[in-house]
Design an enzyme around this catalytic site. Structure first.
Site, PDB file in Angstrom:
ATOM      1  N   LYS A  37      52.807  37.021  33.776  1.00 25.76           N
ATOM      2  CA  LYS A  37      53.709  37.425  35.840  1.00 25.76           C
ATOM      3  C   LYS A  37      52.911  36.526  36.379  1.00 25.76           C
ATOM      4  O   LYS A  37      51.714  36.662  37.121  1.00 25.76           O
ATOM      5  CB  LYS A  37      52.392  38.725  35.415  1.00 25.76           C
ATOM      6  CG  LYS A  37      53.326  39.967  36.868  1.00 25.76           C
ATOM      7  CD  LYS A  37      53.495  39.431  38.131  1.00 25.76           C
ATOM      8  CE  LYS A  37      51.978  39.462  38.897  1.00 25.76           C
ATOM      9  NZ  LYS A  37      52.189  38.902  40.154  1.00 25.76           N
ATOM     10  N   CYS A  88      39.494  28.005  43.537  1.00 25.54           N
ATOM     11  CA  CYS A  88      38.321  28.421  42.467  1.00 25.54           C
ATOM     12  C   CYS A  88      36.988  27.333  42.503  1.00 25.54           C
ATOM     13  O   CYS A  88      36.233  27.974  42.292  1.00 25.54           O
ATOM     14  CB  CYS A  88      38.733  29.063  41.075  1.00 25.54           C
ATOM     15  SG  CYS A  88      39.400  28.090  40.450  1.00 25.54           S
TER      16      CYS A  88
HETATM   17  P1  NAD Z   1      44.937  38.316  43.758  1.00 27.91           P
HETATM   18  O1  NAD Z   1      44.008  38.756  43.030  1.00 27.91           O
HETATM   19  O2  NAD Z   1      45.171  38.560  44.936  1.00 27.91           O
HETATM   20  O3  NAD Z   1      46.285  37.885  43.172  1.00 27.91           O
HETATM   21  C1  NAD Z   1      45.977  37.339  41.359  1.00 27.91           C
HETATM   22  C2  NAD Z   1      47.525  38.283  40.895  1.00 27.91           C
HETATM   23  O4  NAD Z   1      46.981  39.770  40.514  1.00 27.91           O
HETATM   24  C3  NAD Z   1      48.220  38.224  40.782  1.00 27.91           C
HETATM   25  O5  NAD Z   1      49.169  37.893  40.412  1.00 27.91           O
HETATM   26  C4  NAD Z   1      48.854  39.274  42.103  1.00 27.91           C
HETATM   27  O6  NAD Z   1      50.275  39.384  42.204  1.00 27.91           O
HETATM   28  C5  NAD Z   1      47.992  40.328  41.235  1.00 27.91           C
HETATM   29  N1  NAD Z   1      47.374  41.413  42.553  1.00 27.91           N
HETATM   30  C6  NAD Z   1      47.735  41.246  43.601  1.00 27.91           C
HETATM   31  N2  NAD Z   1      46.932  42.321  44.014  1.00 27.91           N
HETATM   32  C7  NAD Z   1      46.883  43.036  43.157  1.00 27.91           C
HETATM   33  C8  NAD Z   1      46.989  45.353  42.727  1.00 27.91           C
HETATM   34  N3  NAD Z   1      45.825  45.717  43.903  1.00 27.91           N
HETATM   35  N4  NAD Z   1      46.602  44.749  40.978  1.00 27.91           N
HETATM   36  C9  NAD Z   1      47.324  44.369  40.351  1.00 27.91           C
HETATM   37  N5  NAD Z   1      47.184  43.079  41.025  1.00 27.91           N
HETATM   38  C10 NAD Z   1      47.510  42.581  41.795  1.00 27.91           C
HETATM   39  O7  NAD Z   1      44.805  36.313  44.084  1.00 27.91           O
HETATM   40  P2  NAD Z   1      45.163  35.443  44.602  1.00 27.91           P
HETATM   41  O8  NAD Z   1      45.064  35.583  46.654  1.00 27.91           O
HETATM   42  O9  NAD Z   1      46.556  34.841  44.147  1.00 27.91           O
HETATM   43  O10 NAD Z   1      44.430  33.960  44.509  1.00 27.91           O
HETATM   44  C11 NAD Z   1      42.987  33.741  45.028  1.00 27.91           C
HETATM   45  C12 NAD Z   1      41.868  33.880  44.185  1.00 27.91           C
HETATM   46  O11 NAD Z   1      42.211  33.427  42.828  1.00 27.91           O
HETATM   47  C13 NAD Z   1      40.668  33.563  45.206  1.00 27.91           C
HETATM   48  O12 NAD Z   1      39.570  35.029  44.875  1.00 27.91           O
HETATM   49  C14 NAD Z   1      40.359  32.721  44.211  1.00 27.91           C
HETATM   50  O13 NAD Z   1      38.581  32.250  43.724  1.00 27.91           O
HETATM   51  C15 NAD Z   1      40.546  33.298  42.265  1.00 27.91           C
HETATM   52  N6  NAD Z   1      40.693  32.034  41.537  1.00 27.91           N
HETATM   53  C16 NAD Z   1      40.045  32.085  40.033  1.00 27.91           C
HETATM   54  C17 NAD Z   1      40.283  31.132  39.812  1.00 27.91           C
HETATM   55  C18 NAD Z   1      38.855  30.897  38.279  1.00 27.91           C
HETATM   56  O14 NAD Z   1      39.465  30.207  37.461  1.00 27.91           O
HETATM   57  N7  NAD Z   1      38.082  31.799  38.438  1.00 27.91           N
HETATM   58  C19 NAD Z   1      40.928  30.455  39.764  1.00 27.91           C
HETATM   59  C20 NAD Z   1      42.221  30.463  40.436  1.00 27.91           C
HETATM   60  C21 NAD Z   1      41.914  30.937  41.898  1.00 27.91           C
END
Ligand code: NAD
Length: 497
Positions: free
Chosen positions: A173, A281
């Site tokens: 997803k 990240c």
């Molecule tokens: P996000 O948390 O908004 O979304 C991530 C995933 O979760 C997406 O597929 C989205 O559709 C889903 N999602 C969003 N809101 C949701 C909800 N309320 N309920 C269920 N699912 C939901 O993150 P983003 O904005 O896409 O990405 C940026 C974030 O990801 C930053 O915080 C970054 O640090 C983090 N990140 C972390 C790593 C790591 O390895 N730790 C790597 C890449 C990105």
């Protein structure tokens, strides 16, 4: 206008849902397409197919699975330009950076090609008299991956090549902001000979994520995204008896010691803070200037931030592209406003940047704050944009304490010429990935990626040896053949005499 569908059972699939979400080209700010948002019914159908595919895929010899992965690797290489352009068109990052992130994903496929070796178990002859014992790792079943917008190729590829190599089937997803790359990767894997139903891409938002959490036939969930969602995934998947690894947000520090090679530190910080517009990240968003190096560091950084070349990702001259969406751009700019109100010194202000010919694009220039304090929101919270905060620390201990007291623990680095300082730092930092004179210490595919504290909920990191452990369960077999020593019933715990 492009319509992005799902990929289920080896083909593109419309699904039953009417819900859609808009896709933008961040460089122009124009809408470029729409993605269909799946319903629970669509997800359940994909899981049914994956469950069926598991029966034969899991029993295929690992060598045969590896051969499909080798073909997939070739196809990624052949299509790397197209895949890279897809990333640029929906995420916005510059072409060479996007290509590098695709290569990092490809390296996981290369590692997964070694699955026959990686799945070899352990054997002990004669654990007891004429009794042998061995352990094997078996696949889990249907696994799911939920991924963020910032690495549309690399992060999904941390997950599905490993899971599939181990004999599982997979539901991906991807982020609804840039889903096209995942569809293309699934098509290529299928072209490489992957059987129908082994890899499925189901697009969507919270509705489909909740359907993944609820589906009893999904055995394990890998998540990468922001910390609040990671925690939600971790808690609810565990409640539903799934194996789960949930990687969250970050606030990576870079400790700059007075004895360091300043040019190396400044160049390292520039790439790590402003590369990919800070939407990584492992981006460095805090520079901790130790002792008397602060003024020189800020002076050198400010000249470079001011001359940062911001432009569309496809322009070869661009060093930094736009942010992913208008909403995210506003959020990052708002953090800069907050920093100013909190009393931090805004040395370089990139908020007003406008590009001729790209006025509607989601651009901002690099921002640099000095004299940031640890109780400010711009220090405590993840901004995820091109904003670097310089914090002053009197000495090494104070710098280390800042790193260790922060709620996030993804990556950290230190710039120093002193081996003792570097070693002490790497040993005492409460952080998952540490760099010594390396600004972005992202482990290679044959090591594992993951943070500590509120940057990762769960036990296992991603890809590398931890990836194999996450996507398999251990079985230990103890066996005796009848020709061995015969004895009557034993009513006590067997031990070695
Ligand atoms: P996000 O948390 O908004 O979304 C991530 C995933 O979760 C997406 O597929 C989205 O559709 C889903 N999602 C969003 N809101 C949701 C909800 N309320 N309920 C269920 N699912 C939901 O993150 P983003 O904005 O896409 O990405 C940026 C974030 O990801 C930053 O915080 C970054 O640090 C983090 N990140 C972390 C790593 C790591 O390895 N730790 C790597 C890449 C990105």
């Amino acid at each position: 206008m492009k319509l992005i569908k799902h990929f289920v059972n080896g083909k593109l699939y419309d699904g039953a849902s009417e819900r859609k979400s808009k896709i933008f080209d961040p460089s122009t700010g124009e809408q470029s397409g729409e993605v269909i948002l799946a319903s629970k019914k669509d997800l359940n159908l994909a899981v049914e197919n994956a469950k069926k595919a598991f029966l034969s895929w899991s029993s295929k010899p690992p060598l045969q699975r590896a051969r499909v992965l080798f073909k997939f690797k070739e196809l990624i290489e052949k299509n790397s330009d197209e895949l890279t352009k897809i990333i640029v068109s929906e995420h916005g990052k510059v072409y060479e950076d996007a290509k590098g992130s695709l290569t990092r994903g490809l390296e996981v496929v290369e590692y997964a090609c070694g699955i026959p070796q990686l799945l070899k178990g352990e054997f002990t002859e004669n654990v007891g008299s004429n009794v042998d014992s061995w352990s094997i790792r078996q696949p889990l079943g249907v696994c799911a991956g939920i991924t963020p917008f910032n690495f549309p190729a690399m992060v999904p590829m941390w997950m599905f090549p490993m899971a599939i190599a181990c004999g599982n089937t997979f539901i991906l997803k991807p982020s609804e902001k840039d889903p096209s790359c995942s569809i293309k990767l699934a098509e290529l894997f299928f072209e490489a000979g992957l059987p129908e139903g082994v890899l499925n891409v189901v697009n969507g938002d919270k509705e489909v994520v909740d359907a993944i959490i609820d589906n009893k036939d999904i055995s394990a969930v890998s998540f990468v995204g922001s910390t609040p969602i990671a925690k939600y995934i971790y808690e609810n998947c565990a409640k539903n008896e799934k194996r789960v690894q949930a990687l969250g947000g970050a606030k990576n520090h870079c400790v700059v010691m007075p004895d360091c090679d300043l040019d190396q530190a400044v160049n390292g910080l520039m790439g790590a803070a402003y590369g990919s517009a800070g939407e990584r990240c492992m981006a460095q968003s805090v520079a901790v200037a130790v002792g008397d190096i602060g003024d020189k560091l800020v002076d050198n950084l400010s000249k470079k931030v001011e001359s940062l070349k911001v432009g569309p990702g496809m322009d070869k001259k661009s060093e930094m592209g736009p942010l992913v969406t208008k909403e995210h751009l506003e959020k990052v700019k708002n953090y800069v406003d907050i920093g100013v109100k909190e009393g931090a010194q805004l040395v370089i202000d990139g908020r007003k940047l406008k590009l001729q010919g790209y006025e509607k694009g989601f651009y901002m220039g690099g921002c640099l704050f000095d004299h940031v304090k640890k109780d400010m929101r711009i220090y405590k919270e993840e901004i995820f944009g091109p904003v670097l905060s310089v914090v002053r620390a009197r000495n090494f201990d104070e710098a280390l304490k800042l790193v260790n007291d922060h709620e996030y623990g993804n990556g950290v680095s230190i710039f120093t010429r002193d081996g003792d300082t570097g070693r002490t730092f790497s040993s005492q930092a409460k952080i998952g990935m540490v760099g010594i004179n390396i600004p972005i210490p992202v482990p290679m595919a044959f090591h594992s990626f993951g943070g500590w504290k509120r940057s990762l909920f769960g036990d296992q990191h991603m890809h590398g040896p931890e990836g194999v452990r996450f996507y398999t369960k251990l079985k230990t077999i103890t066996s005796r053949w009848p020709s061995g020593l015969r004895s009557g019933p034993e009513f006590v715990m067997p031990t070695m005499k």
